[in-house]
Structures are given as structure tokens and as C-alpha cells.
Design a protein around this motif. Structure first.
Motif: not given
Ligand code: FES
Ligand code: FE2
Length: 390
Positions: A105-111
Motif C-alpha cells: 500500500p505505500a507504493e505508488p499506484e501502478g507499482s
């Protein structure tokens, strides 16, 4: 007596060790299913030297994953379960029961970071109120449906003992060591009458599931038949046994699993089944679990000695964390454990050569109920050909 190097080969259980690789070809018990509840859905499990976390997610699926999160190693034992997996408490990474990382969840969207993560995870199956895990190479074999776990007419319950501070093989050698019965257990009040003036012969018969241990007691009076007591060691780390309720006389069948925690610790879990037409215990249901402690004294280094199991635990632990078999002196009465070591070594070599060891049920077929030929004529559990007359 065996060379020290051979002792290492037979006893060590970690990944990549010879016996560890053999033990990984069998489903191993990890807990009673009743230990994982809605209130306590996560349980730390150390098995074969690996630190793991067992859980039941909100959909009822069981999982067994590496304890340390693949992100930055926090313990998943402090995580929380959700509908489809377990989420780490530190930064919220979520894993499913196959070890796929399904959220970061802490990664940018699309990671796509999560797609590269393969967290340690092992298949789990439930049977007879126990949970089993398979830590070996795919495909996992079928879970053997041992009678005690699969029978349904009767009462089933699990006993889980506090961990023993000794190697698993000491527990298993005891299972093919019938001569200790009189000396270690003979003073217990309920066994004493049976043991006074007692003599018997012992046989060890290799069978498809392991080693059948058979005692034959000569007739006590003229005209009587010799009495047979036989039950198998289920290769590699289980004993099938039977006892009798002293008040009701009912037979209590049991499977005694000796789960290797690591090289110097073993957890004994016992599944019990008392047949009774009036009760129903679904094979896919939970069973009550009783946690049993046996240590005494201020430093908890003493032993209660008022039960057969506790007396055995004293003997196994005091042989040492890993018994040094290069210093022992075996006699003829030890032939059962010599057979077990030979069998173990053969199967270790077979696995090292790429083969499938004994008593593994092929993955592509559902195991039938495996009814074991347990006889104890002293307590009225007869040989098939004499059962009609019993
Ligand atoms: S350590 Fe588990 S999510 Fe970061
Ligand atoms: Fe014993």
C-alpha cells in the motif's frame, strides 16, 4: 554405536540436510486446528528449523508463511488476517496462502514491485482436528488419511505437549524400544500388576507404513494362548498406539506425532480417537485441544513422573539435545532401533538420489482411510481372525 558423521546425517533437520530433506517429503503436523480461532487467527510455528507463521484468514483458508516479511523483515506473527491473506503490521504488505504479495500500500499506484515478490509459503491441509504442512518440492503428495484422523463415529481430541528439548530421533527410537517398558514405566500403579513376573518376545517387521513392533507374551496358564500386542511406527516420525480408559474399558486409538521443531527441539502432539457409535466427529471438523506441561522445579528442569509420557520425556531429554550415538553401547534388545536407523539411512539415500521415499501417497490420488493393524489382546483388541470369537 555409529560414527559421529552418521549421527549428524540421521538427526539434523534444517533445509538442505539429508534427514531434513527426507522429512520434507512428508506432511508434518503444525498445530491443532482449534488453535487458530477468530480471536487468535495467527500462530508462530517453528518447523524443521524454519520460522513460520500459520494463520486462518477471514474466508477460512489456512496458510503457512515465512515469519519475516519480505519487505523489511518484521514478524508476520504480529500481522492481521483479512479476507484473502495476512497483512504485515509494519507497512501493510499483504500475502496470500501461496506466498504471492497482493498489496504494497505505500507504493505508488501502478507499482509492479509486488509482482516480483515470492514470499515463503507452504501448503496446509486440515484433517481430524489437526493442521499439516508440506515443506518439500512440488507436487505435494496426498495427505495420508490415517484412521485416527478419518474415523467419524466416536470422540476425537488432541493433546499438545510443551516442546521437548531434544532431537526428534530420540523420540522415534523409543518407539522401537519395547524393553524400556518395565523399567521406565513399571512402577506406575496401573501398569504394575501387568508387569510383575512378565516376560515376552519382541519382533520388528518392516511394513508398507514403517515398522510394526510386536510383543508376544507366553501363556500365563496352561491351555491359554500367547497374547499379541502390536502397533506400528509410521515412518518417519509418528507412532500409532492404543490405550484403554481405566474406568470405561473403552479403547483409545492414538497417533503420536513428533514434530521436529529444529535440531534440538521436538513438539509432541497426540490425536486421540475413542470409537463410539453414538458420537460423531467429522474428519474435517475441529477437535478440542489440551495443552500439557510436564516440567517441575524452580528452573523448570525437573519432570513430573506420574504419566507414561512424562517418564518417556525425561528419558529422551536426558540423552542430550542431540544424543551422541558414537558413545552408546547397544545390545541385542536394541535391534528395533538399529532397524529404524537402517531404514532411515536407506530412505535418506533414496531421496538424495532423486527417488520417492516409502509411505508417500501419490499426489494424484486421494488417500483412502488407512486402517492400521493394531492388536492388543491384553486389552481385548484382537487379531482379525480372532475378533469373531472375542
Ligand atoms: S516490514 Fe512488512 S510491510 Fe514493511
Ligand atoms: Fe515409554
Amino acid at each position: 554405536m555409529i560414527p559421529r558423521e552418521d549421527n549428524e546425517i540421521l538427526t539434523r533437520v534444517g533445509p538442505g540436510t539429508p534427514a531434513g530433506e527426507l522429512l520434507r517429503r512428508y506432511w508434518q503436523p503444525i498445530a491443532a486446528s482449534a488453535e487458530l480461532t477468530e480471536e487468535t487467527p495467527i500462530l508462530k510455528v517453528r518447523l524443521l528449523g524454519e520460522d513460520l507463521v500459520a494463520y486462518r484468514d477471514l474466508s477460512g483458508t489456512y496458510g503457512l508463511v515465512g515469519e519475516q516479511c519480505s519487505h523489511r523483515k518484521a514478524s508476520l506473527a504480529f500481522g492481521r488476517v483479512e479476507e484473502d491473506g495476512i497483512r504485515c503490521a509494519y507497512h501493510g504488505w499483504k500475502y496470500d496462502c501461496t506466498g504471492a504479495c497482493i498489496e504494497t500500500p505505500a507504493e505508488p499506484e501502478g507499482s509492479t514491485l509486488k509482482d516480483s515478490i515470492h514470499h515463503t509459503a507452504y501448503p496446509v491441509e486440515k484433517l481430524g482436528g489437526m493442521l499439516f504442512a508440506y515443506l518439500g518440492p512440488a507436487p505435494a503428495p496426498a495427505l495420508p488419511r490415517w484412521d485416527v484422523l478419518a474415523w467419524e463415529h466416536g470422540r476425537r481430541w488432541i493433546r499438545k505437549f510443551e516442546p521437548l528439548r531434544c532431537n526428534w530421533l530420540q523420540c522415534m527410537e523409543n518407539s522401537v524400544d519395547p524393553s524400556h517398558l518395565y523399567w521406565l514405566h513399571g512402577d506406575l500403579a496401573h501398569l504394575k500388576p501387568m508387569m510383575d513376573g512378565y516376560e515376552e518376545t519382541h519382533e520388528f517387521l518392516e511394513c508398507e507404513h514403517g515398522i510394526m513392533k510386536r510383543r508376544t507374551t507366553p501363556p500365563q496358564k496352561p491351555g491359554e494362548e500367547p497374547q499379541v500386542d502390536q502397533h506400528p511406527l509410521l515412518f518417519p516420525n509418528t507412532l500409532r498406539h492404543v490405550s484403554q480408559d481405566r474406568e470405561t474399558g473403552r479403547h483409545r486409538h492414538n497417533l503420536q506425532f513428533r514434530m521436529p521443531i529444529d535440531d534440538t527441539h521436538t513438539c509432541v502432539m497426540v490425536a486421540n480417537f475413542e470409537p463410539n457409535e453414538n458420537e460423531h466427529a467429522p474428519a474435517d471438523g475441529d477437535a478440542t485441544v489440551e495443552h500439557i506441561e510436564f516440567r517441575t522445579g524452580e528452573n523448570r528442569d525437573g519432570y513430573r513422573m506420574d504419566m507414561v509420557a512424562f517418564q518417556d520425556f525425561m528419558a529422551w531429554e536426558t540423552q542430550g539435545p542431540i544424543m551422541d550415538r558414537s558413545q552408546e553401547h547397544l545390545g541385542l534388545a536394541d535391534k528395533g532401533l538399529v532397524m529404524l536407523r537402517r531404514l532411515l539411512r536407506e530412505q535418506i539415500d533414496l531421496v538424495a538420489a532423486g527417488g520417492t521415499p516409502m509411505a508417500v501417497v501419490a499426489a494424484d490420488r486421494q488417500s483412502p482411510i488407512i486402517e492400521l493393524d493394531v492388536i492388543n489382546e491384553r486389552m481385548g483388541l484382537m487379531k482379525p481372525e480372532r475378533r469373531g470369537a472375542a
